[in-house]
Design an enzyme around this catalytic site. Structure first.
Site, mmCIF file in Angstrom:
data_model
loop_
_atom_site.group_PDB
_atom_site.id
_atom_site.type_symbol
_atom_site.label_atom_id
_atom_site.label_comp_id
_atom_site.label_asym_id
_atom_site.label_seq_id
_atom_site.Cartn_x
_atom_site.Cartn_y
_atom_site.Cartn_z
ATOM 1 N N HIS B 6 0.818 -1.206 0.000
ATOM 2 C CA HIS B 6 0.000 0.000 0.000
ATOM 3 C C HIS B 6 0.861 1.270 0.000
ATOM 4 C CE1 HIS B 6 -3.778 2.094 1.935
ATOM 5 N NE2 HIS B 6 -3.306 2.751 0.891
ATOM 6 N N HIS B 8 1.214 5.175 -2.284
ATOM 7 C CA HIS B 8 0.660 6.064 -3.316
ATOM 8 C C HIS B 8 1.724 7.069 -3.748
ATOM 9 C CE1 HIS B 8 -3.391 4.642 -2.343
ATOM 10 N NE2 HIS B 8 -3.210 4.953 -1.070
ATOM 11 N N ALA B 72 -4.315 8.664 -3.621
ATOM 12 C CA ALA B 72 -5.740 8.373 -3.427
ATOM 13 C C ALA B 72 -6.567 9.648 -3.300
ATOM 14 C CB ALA B 72 -5.927 7.491 -2.198
ATOM 15 N N HIS B 178 -10.621 1.441 -1.743
ATOM 16 C CA HIS B 178 -9.963 2.648 -1.229
ATOM 17 C C HIS B 178 -10.688 3.890 -1.732
ATOM 18 C CE1 HIS B 178 -6.933 5.412 0.100
ATOM 19 N NE2 HIS B 178 -6.036 4.490 0.351
ATOM 20 N N TYR B 194 -11.675 7.629 5.226
ATOM 21 C CA TYR B 194 -10.983 6.373 4.905
ATOM 22 C C TYR B 194 -11.459 5.255 5.835
ATOM 23 C CZ TYR B 194 -7.346 8.491 1.861
ATOM 24 O OH TYR B 194 -6.658 9.107 0.858
ATOM 25 N N HIS B 223 -5.958 0.359 5.606
ATOM 26 C CA HIS B 223 -5.961 1.036 6.898
ATOM 27 C C HIS B 223 -6.381 0.061 7.994
ATOM 28 C CE1 HIS B 223 -7.379 3.710 3.589
ATOM 29 N NE2 HIS B 223 -6.165 4.158 3.796
ATOM 30 N N GLU B 283 1.378 2.626 3.689
ATOM 31 C CA GLU B 283 0.809 3.837 3.086
ATOM 32 C C GLU B 283 1.783 5.007 3.186
ATOM 33 O OE1 GLU B 283 -3.120 4.936 4.385
ATOM 34 O OE2 GLU B 283 -3.598 5.828 2.467
ATOM 35 N N ARG B 289 2.771 11.997 8.487
ATOM 36 C CA ARG B 289 4.143 12.107 7.979
ATOM 37 C C ARG B 289 5.178 12.361 9.066
ATOM 38 N NH1 ARG B 289 3.611 14.496 1.896
ATOM 39 N NH2 ARG B 289 1.697 13.385 1.416
#
Lengths: 341, 341
Positions: B6, B8, B72, B178, B194, B223, B283, B289
């Protein structure tokens, strides 16, 4: 003492549901509305529903007291209009008061509000004041999505909610943030809408400065906080990044119940959330009524899961079972003290 | 080998986002639409974004390979129309293919679909076939709510989705369920929409006979499955009551990733869900972050949490890190085997 902070009158007689259906059907045709007397529940019916239901299970499982409120699914604020919502809330709250009068040692009343889609939340303040000041209710369920799963109203942190929050603070009663039934086929009520709402409102609050505006407001997020404790790290990180404050800064005002129907879930909850923020709850009789074939015990007998959390001290257990509820619901504490408890 | 199922392309250059904004602004005015060339991302920009971002962190953390898909939040199927969704999906998928060409040892492509509110899902089948058959994609993200948080479309189990599921089975690729960005202020994207979507779709599937109709369909719920593993007992009970089948009956077809950003959450996931149904995912770079000030490690460095699950055997770890991904994504397995891996 073991206080279950989360129980609904799910065992109402069919006639009560039938009245509601007829009332909603005639919402725009008051001349043909059913008489309020059609919604009357007799003392015998209360004893039949609660005595053979919640009271029996409460005693079998060894709980002492349940904070008891109208059935959440039937609040259905998305149906009818403001007038029918007020009539229904009044009837439902009065009924819960009578349950607690019949079983004063076992149930203490928590209310519902006459919410309606797009109606200003301030319109619910009079009923809130009535049930607290006149009927002795100790808390109230507030529906953050009166649209029933379409979420087309304003977030719970919008200023339109502030008059209601002011009244809650003034009365010193907490709100359980509890949606009603879902009319959106994408969201099963107890299997999706409830948990999604718990999660969404927590995140709304995380993004807001609600508790700077209302330092004494107390919100109970039911169903173990939806997805929140399981994703505690996600929220810790987001709170730091988005709001530059530790997530723990919300914990003077936010509390979670233990309505999580297996031991690993309750263990996670009590591990990641401070025990001062966890209130015992079962939502019995509610979403899951069966027994776990692996154990032979009811899925919603959440006391078993709390009892099995070995890391909890005696002080933790007192907090979860009694102390937190007395602190978060001061009117409950006063009520108990008046009885010498 | 450690496969992150997972990831992106969240580190696209600003020009790519600007193109999307201009494209959406001109959705109903094609004469003034930006030229596709405005959306072109150079190899240097890919190296700048991915090389200094996902690749760097992947290597620092010791993952080997990431299943890499378009960002996403930017899928934003609720914006524009079917024509702009197709243009955007094509552009985004082609870009992801180029990332994987530049870093063939580190990334394998997963796609997005040209969904649009109320557009029949079957309209996405041609792009699905193109990316799998012509571009070598091994999976695809399917948005169960193209309305972006209002959920006014049909449930994921409605027959309108069946042509898409038929194509997925025919191509033998799994779907990660998703959602994209939320345009509903009640649902924060990564903090609520989500997780609510993950939970709601799981419940839709629980209520359905989807896997009787599609015994080989495989769905990855990201998730960590939203609220599902935390409420595993609730779902076990509901599955027995509503469908008279054990919840475990869904586990030939449903898988969860480990995008849960703290150790107790990942531990719960791996405790209640069979390890054959858990796929390693992070993810990264995504919703959270920052670093946890308590540990100094990134919140989304989920490998640390899996590694710390002491109850997992070596066989469990192999399954979570590699084996399950190769089984659930057979085209990934074939791709790796072709490289002698």
């Amino acid at each position: 003492m073991i206080i279950d902070c989360h129980g609904h009158f799910t065992t109402v007689p069919k006639s009560f549901r039938d009245f509601r259906a007829a009332q909603v059907a005639a919402a725009n045709d008051p001349a043909n509305a059913p008489p309020l007397s059609d919604g009357y529940v007799t003392d015998d019916q209360i004893r039949e529903g609660v005595g053979n239901g919640q009271l029996k299970l409460q005693q079998e499982r060894g709980y002492d007291l349940t904070l008891f409120s109208p059935i959440a699914g039937l609040m259905s604020h998305h149906l009818g209009n403001e007038r029918t919502s007020l009539e229904w809330a009044t009837l439902s709250n009065d009924l819960v008061r009578r349950v607690c009068d019949i079983y004063p040692d076992n149930f203490v009343p928590v209310g519902m509000l006459p919410q309606s889609p797009y109606a200003p939340p301030k319109n619910s303040v009079p009923e809130l004041k009535r049930i607290v000041n006149e009927l002795g209710f100790v808390g109230v369920n507030v529906n953050p999505d009166p649209t029933g799963g379409y979420w087309t109203g304003k977030p719970f942190t919008d200023k339109e909610w502030y008059p209601l929050f002011e009244a809650l603070c003034e009365l010193d009663v907490p709100a359980m943030v509890h949606v009603a039934a879902s009319c959106n086929p994408n969201f099963h009520g107890t299997g999706a809408h409830y948990l999604a709402a718990d999660t969404a409102v927590f995140m709304q609050v995380l993004q807001s400065k609600l508790f700077e505006d209302f330092p004494t407001l107390r919100l109970v997020i039911p169903h173990g906080g939806g997805a929140v404790p399981y994703h505690w790290g996600r929220y810790r990180g987001m709170s730091l990044e988005m709001m530059d404050r530790p997530l723990e800064g919300l914990l003077d005002n936010i509390f979670f119940d233990t309505c999580v129907y297996h031991h690993p879930g309750v263990e996670l909850l009590t591990k990641v959330v401070p025990t001062s923020n966890v209130l015992f709850g079962s939502e019995m009789i509610g979403a899951v009524r069966g027994k776990d074939p692996c154990t032979g015990h009811y899925f919603d007998d959440t006391k078993r899961y709390v009892d099995a959390c070995e890391a909890l001290s005696e002080a933790d257990r007192y907090a979860i079972y009694e102390g937190n509820a007395r602190r978060v619901y001061p009117r409950l504490d006063a009520h108990l003290k008046a009885q010498g408890l």
